[in-house]
Design an enzyme around this catalytic site. Structure first.
Site, PDB file in Angstrom:
ATOM      1  N   GLN A  59      -4.342  26.726  12.235  1.00 59.67           N
ATOM      2  CA  GLN A  59      -3.525  26.993  10.599  1.00 59.67           C
ATOM      3  C   GLN A  59      -2.685  26.789  10.397  1.00 59.67           C
ATOM      4  OE1 GLN A  59      -6.198  26.257   8.601  1.00 59.67           O
ATOM      5  NE2 GLN A  59      -8.591  25.969  10.110  1.00 59.67           N
ATOM      6  N   SER A  60      -1.689  26.517  10.741  1.00 57.97           N
ATOM      7  CA  SER A  60      -0.463  25.736  10.247  1.00 57.97           C
ATOM      8  C   SER A  60      -0.300  25.187   8.811  1.00 57.97           C
ATOM      9  CB  SER A  60       0.685  25.155  10.980  1.00 57.97           C
ATOM     10  OG  SER A  60       2.150  24.957  10.288  1.00 57.97           O
TER      11      SER A  60
END
Ligand SMILES: *Cc1c(COP(=O)(O)O)cnc(C)c1O
Length: 332
Positions: free
Chosen positions: A75-76
């Site tokens: 989930q960067s």
């Protein structure tokens, strides 16, 4: 510090607003809390990486890149903002996503930032947790080069001296805003991870002799390691902008008491902070970074760390897109 010497592409909506948080300040009984809205930088739901990418993408284009590679956690936010900037500039984007949490939740693996990476046209590939992701990325970049591509690699979080210029710039912007508003900033607080944000800010603040203490609230590494990472990058950044020695080791302060179980795993205090900001201020924090940063600020306020009449600014680094990868962490 003459930042105009460095190549830059204007991608962010700047300056970002500096606003009072009256309801949260009242709820906590002081100090006067303010928020610097770097969640409103504009590209693809915003966030702090866009300031860094203004300098990184300019460097990539100067070097004639036709594909940009970067890496981050599943989930960067950095990956998503890189994908969006590449889309805007017509450069291909390839992302390595590291599974740091081993979650098998579908929203975590496909929604939120991952959905947006793909919507912006980036290609992605996955890696197991704990690998040397910088080395993994270089291997993939070499593969592209052997196919005739001009591949430019951006480190995780965009945290190198080029990316940190974006936060030297933010420090200058914030001090100008505070000056225009007659606001005496007594403390500046934000979430710190790959270190570029804090390194850029402390370089800018010390380079201007602003006299504003900076606190990074850690999301992964222990305090000593986090401070070391920030300090090393700040030293290199200060050299780059022409004020070598501006940052002293003691200027770099991190508090890593709010990490909880680990990176990317929200603690109860993270969920409380996200919920408080949503309900009191109508502001969206995120479960990996700004929620932990704000949890730290709230706890320090409750413990009486600040005087009631002090002005404390929280730098909101963004990340709300990740909320949609973490709906399972909220019980309603
Ligand atoms: C990357 C990120 C941070 C941390 O910034 P670093 O420069 O990596 O230390 C904080 N908040 C959000 C939302 C982020 O995406």
């Amino acid at each position: 510090m003459n930042l105009a010497r460095f190549p830059r592409i204007h991608l962010a909506h700047l300056p970002t607003p500096l606003e009072p948080m009256e309801n949260l300040s009242r709820e906590l009984g002081g100090p006067n809390l303010w928020i610097k809205r770097d969640d409103c930088t504009g590209m693809s739901t915003g966030g702090n990486k866009t300031r860094k990418l203004e300098y990184l993408m300019a460097d990539a284009l100067e070097q004639g890149a036709d594909i940009v590679l970067t890496q981050g956690a599943t989930q960067s936010n950095h990956a998503r903002q890189t994908a969006a900037c590449c889309a805007r500039l017509g450069v291909d984007c390839h992302i390595l996503l590291e599974d740091r949490t081993e979650s098998n939740n579908d929203n975590y693996n496909y929604n939120g930032n991952v959905f947006l990476d793909h919507l912006h046209g980036a290609t992605t590939e996955k890696r197991g947790g704990g690998l040397d992701m910088a080395a993994e990325m270089e291997t993939v970049a070499e593969k592209f080069r052997s196919q005739g591509r001009n591949a430019y690699t951006i480190p995780g979080g965009g945290s190198n001296p080029i990316g940190a210029l974006g936060y030297v710039n933010c420090a200058m912007e914030l001090i100008t805003q505070a000056n225009d508003a007659d606001l005496r900033i007594d403390h500046l607080v934000h979430a710190t991870g790959s270190a570029g944000t804090q390194a850029g800010l402390i370089t800018g603040l010390q380079g201007m002799n602003a006299g504003v203490p900076l606190l990074g609230v850690g999301v992964r590494a222990p305090k000593e390691k986090q401070e070391e990472n920030v300090y090393n990058l700040a030293v290199a950044t200060a050299e780059k902008v022409g004020c070598p020695g501006a940052v002293k080791r003691e200027d770099v302060v991190a508090n890593c008491d709010y990490v909880g179980e680990g990176y990317g795993i929200p603690a109860p205090s993270t969920i409380e902070a996200i919920t408080m900001l949503a309900k009191l201020e109508g502001i969206l924090l995120d479960p990996v970074y700004s929620g932990k940063g704000m949890a730290g600020l709230i706890d320090l306020c409750r413990k009486g760390q600040f005087e009631r009449d002090q002005n404390v600014v929280f730098l909101h680094t963004g990340g709300s897109a990740a909320l949609f990868g973490y709906t399972h962490a909220f019980d309603f």
